[in-house]
Design an enzyme around this catalytic site. Sequence first.
Site, short mmCIF file in Angstrom:
data_model
loop_
_atom_site.label_atom_id
_atom_site.label_comp_id
_atom_site.label_asym_id
_atom_site.label_seq_id
_atom_site.Cartn_x
_atom_site.Cartn_y
_atom_site.Cartn_z
N SER A 140 0.83 -1.19 0.00
CA SER A 140 0.00 0.00 0.00
C SER A 140 0.87 1.26 0.00
CB SER A 140 -0.92 -0.01 1.23
OG SER A 140 -1.70 1.16 1.27
N GLY A 141 0.56 2.18 -0.89
CA GLY A 141 1.32 3.42 -0.99
C GLY A 141 2.48 3.36 -1.96
N THR A 145 -2.20 2.41 -7.91
CA THR A 145 -3.35 3.11 -8.50
C THR A 145 -2.89 4.12 -9.55
OG1 THR A 145 -4.61 2.84 -6.47
CG2 THR A 145 -5.35 4.54 -7.99
N ASN A 191 -0.66 5.91 3.01
CA ASN A 191 -0.98 6.45 1.69
C ASN A 191 -2.21 7.34 1.82
OD1 ASN A 191 -1.31 6.96 -1.00
ND2 ASN A 191 -1.76 4.85 -1.60
N SER A 194 -5.20 5.55 -0.66
CA SER A 194 -5.02 4.11 -0.68
C SER A 194 -6.29 3.43 -1.20
CB SER A 194 -4.71 3.60 0.73
OG SER A 194 -4.62 2.19 0.75
N SER A 195 -6.10 2.49 -2.12
CA SER A 195 -7.24 1.72 -2.63
C SER A 195 -7.66 0.72 -1.57
CB SER A 195 -6.86 0.99 -3.92
OG SER A 195 -6.53 1.89 -4.94
N GLY A 416 -2.10 -3.63 -1.87
CA GLY A 416 -0.95 -4.50 -1.71
C GLY A 416 -0.86 -5.15 -0.33
N GLU A 418 -0.13 -5.98 3.40
CA GLU A 418 -0.26 -5.10 4.57
C GLU A 418 0.20 -5.81 5.83
OE1 GLU A 418 -3.92 -2.13 3.25
OE2 GLU A 418 -4.25 -3.62 4.84
#
Length: 1212
Positions: A140-141, A145, A191, A194-195, A416, A418
């Site tokens: 993540s981050g 995206t 992030n 973040s998605s 992603g 985590e």
Amino acid sequence: MGISRRPKGEKTQKAQDGGGRAGASGSSKPNIKKATFDTTKKKEVGVSDLTLISKVSNEAINDNLKKRFENREIYTYIGHVLVSVNPFQDLGIYTDTVLDSYRGKNRLEMPPHVFAIAESAYYNMNAYKENQCVIISGESGAGKTEAAKRIMQYVANVSGGSNSSIQETKDMVLATNPLLESFGNAKTLRNNNSSRFGKYLQLQFNAQGEPVGATITNYLLEKSRVVGQIRDERNFHIFYQFTKGASNEYRTNFGIQQPSTYPYTSASKCLDVDGIDDIADYAETLEAMRVIGLSQAEQDEIFRMLAAVLWTGNIGFREDKDGNAEVTDQSVVDFLAYLLEVDPAQVVQAITIRIITARNEVLESPANPTQAMATRDALAKAIYNNLFDWIVERVNVSLKARGTPAHSIGILDIYGFEIFEKNSFEQLCINYVNEKLQQIFIQLTLKTEQEEYAREQITWTPIKYFDNKVVCDLIEGVRPPGIFSAMKDATRTAHADPAACDRTFMQAINGMSNAHLTPRQGNFIVKHYAGDVSYTVEGITDKNKDQLLKGLLNLFSYSGNHFIHKLFPHEVDQDNKKQPPSAGDKIKASANDLVATLMKAQPSYIRTIKPNENKSPTEYNVPNVMHQIKYLGLQENVRIRRAGFAYRQTFDKFVERFYLLSPKTSYAGDYTWTGDAKSGVKQILKDTSIPQEEFQMGVTKAFIKAPETLFALEHMRDRYWHNMAIRIQRVWRAFLRIRIEAATRIQRLWRKKKVGAEFLKLREQGHKVLQGRKERRRFSLLGSRRFMGDYLGVNANTGPGSRIRSALNLSEQVIFSCRGELLETKFGRSSKPGPRILVLTKSKFVIVSQHLVNKQVQIAPERTIALGSIKFVGTSTCRDDWFSLGIGSPQEADPLLNCSLKTELFTHMQKAMPGGFQLKISDSIEYAKKPGKMAIIKVVKDSTMREDFYKSGAIHTSQGEPPNSVSRPLPKGKPIPAKPFTKGRLIRPGGPGGRPSKLSNGNRNTTPVSKPFGGSQTQTQHTPQPAATRSTPAVSRNLPPPPPPAPPAGPRETQYRVLYDFAGQSENEVTLKKDELITIEQKENNGWWLAKTASGKKGWAPSAYLKEEAPPPPPATPAFRPTPPPPPPAKNGTAPVIRAKPQPPAPPSKRPAAGGRKPAPPPAPRDSGTSMTSNGGGDSGRSTPSLAGGLAEALRARQSAMQRGRDDEDDW
């Protein structure tokens, strides 16, 4: 791609320049381009492809990425896998200019970029007619995206299609980004965007590669974020956008207030984020809804549900006297019931009364405050989750293909890996999906790679790698049961008590035996590919239930809002006691479906890396990046890329793709190979000069080692069609040139006949002007003489003549101009002629003088005479060029002028002065030497000079042609062979063999053509002539009679004498000695002739060193007297030379240029028609007036016009 599963796993971009080895189609010799220095290319930092690092290790990879990150280079390749490091800033590398630079380029032509991956996927889809997908992975981050958005940007830009339907599809696809980001992304600690859901966007294209539709599949929305977040994180973006930017109508109808009013948005103490403008993003979301096609009514219902979710979180509970839950603020319940369009009592009952199915009976149990709050949160999560699913489905309706989709490009954007301090069921699901994606990557790039090499019997060095299938089986396994199965079994055993379910689940974990699972007190550790993660057991089984209580489902069925029935379409079966699928079952099914979808497409990979946890554009945390390098498996990827083969293809597909590259497998685009496919592949690789070490032949496939080799093959294939197109274009352009040149020649001939006739007609009028009373000069009677008029070009816009026009400030057209002389009378001195310029217009006669002032030529009108004021023009009967203008002015004398083109001047004056032109022709010239005082100039024929001259009041000249002479007939031009219509390769310079042309540089190709003399169309054939027709020198009549005639000799060849010594500079040039006689077999216009010496040696010689010998005299000459025996005839049939030529000059110090140089002619004493800066020239060493236009043409044709038996050295 450098993958291993598919035969077409490795595809290339649209190759235009194959890089290292790019030969022409079917050529056995590589066509290597000349290296040039690119001044615009930046110096590369590190290596742009990790396969090129000197030492393959995680440390070396990390060091290379760090160097590039610090120099603002965020993209690096591993073969065809792109590694992207999040820069946390805008680098300006996604502009339209950068995008266009990657259009149609292969990977090696441009620096690493996400646009190159997008170009590769789009090109492979069109070229190989196979579905593509781009798998973006990372934590993540790391920028997943953003990478997905840039791929969509590129594909939408390059996919073509100009009609409104295709453009509308593109706009809607791009509009899905801000819409789904608003509802599915949130600010986390790692992030700001973040998605919190997985998205697989499948772009659909027609057979022409134009987008016709798209479908979106969403995975695993983190709905728990709706009801709670950790500190400094936020709920989904849409809640803050809506509460800050809602219209007054929404605030009135839905009771929307600021985000601080609602616990669901304010509990985490983070309402604003640096760099995020919620109000502006809200406007962008509304615009995206409009572009996608959501009606205003649909938008109203969406925001109504968002308001219902927010107000649900404001319902509070307390214990009543029985310990059950009781609502603290009934007004909140009433407003929520208004939004859901149900009765308030139904809301309270659905939340506070739990319907429990136990064995064969259904029980209603009052809930305590904790249970009521859990049910309340379940209501909010269910509404938002189903609302999100409905939005995705509604977007798919708008994006439905508007044509027949042929192929697709999929883009996977999913959150992603985590690892948090407290990890629960959500993190387990997220990491499980990432394990499945890593398993795909391993299967397609590592495991299947080696399996295929073994199956195809390819020489291969095995690579050790970590297969994470054991971790996937640990989570999703059924026999033995995995973590998801253990959760489901625990909820089935003790479903009424969440705590009991957790204890049962923990017992199952303790009973498992797996090297990647470690039980702990209250948690368990799973060894993922990305690292060890500790999961908390508390509440994990309750989250796995994902079961909406029947009371809440009944509540939705009571609603009078039709939109709620769309969100919850299934009716509640009160008698159904079957356990519904758990959340683990759903995510496992979704992950397997995703894997199945990805396995049907040709994948491309983007591995994203997060350089630091502080979102800093300058910080590079080496330990954190090292951890990501390890769990992304970059080192294994580099090793297998180096040891493996970049491309593999079945024999028949390979031949089908590249058979054009071999002349033995194709002819004119048709497949002509008669052998099997494997031998065809070998022939193609042989004819394209691919080294043996660059490929291997398997059992059913051909394997290419380096991607550069494949690029070379693709480049050759592109060049084949390009060359075919060039041939067609060349023939077409040649046809157009022939047509244009033919029309031009016809027009030129017509203009020559038409315009030339006018000039000749004007010349005939000139004869009549002289009345047959004045002797003529030979120059005036030339057959090519034409009356051109403006010889100085005064009417032109540029050149020396334009300066005269400017100096005179003329506004009318000049009908005649030339150079002449004016008799200048000076006090105390004899008169002498001075140079002047004579200009005649339709209204005036101007005498122009030139003076040198400060080394600058100054042009000024000396005298301007109106034609109406000229009473007569006086001239003599002799051949001289003097004449006077009788004006009779009381202030000025009459001008006495000398002009070599006087007859033409008189003709133009007669046309300009109809009825007023009077020409006096007598033995002398009469003019007013002074105002009112007439003088007589005598003309005497006593001169032995060629030119007339004035002296002591008389003009001295010589005898001229008879006064009644007429112009000679128009001479015929030399028969010159027609020049070719075309140029370039259609007609090769120098004839067959391509010898040097006169446009070539100093690097001459002097290889003689090995063809017999007479085989070329360009060589001259000499026809023997009878001896009587040859010109022979006069012989004395006192010579004795000649002997009997000798037998007739064979055809004689023209011989050439060598004027200077010439040493051949190469083996193709012949060495010649001075005075040597040679024959010429072929002449070229570039200054080099193919010579043959007496010894029979052939080679190229400079034409400037050769001089043609006169033909030998006939046998009846003194040279063949019987006293000395006649010499034997030469082998080549050429008679010996009797008369010697004069001694030639010394050879030049430098080698003469091709074509030689002509000697500079002597200066002309008279210049009547040239520009002020031109030099006169003449033929045969004589001084010849150099005139413009047709006059110059007449002078050049003089020799052919004067073949009347006169002496060539006579004066004109």
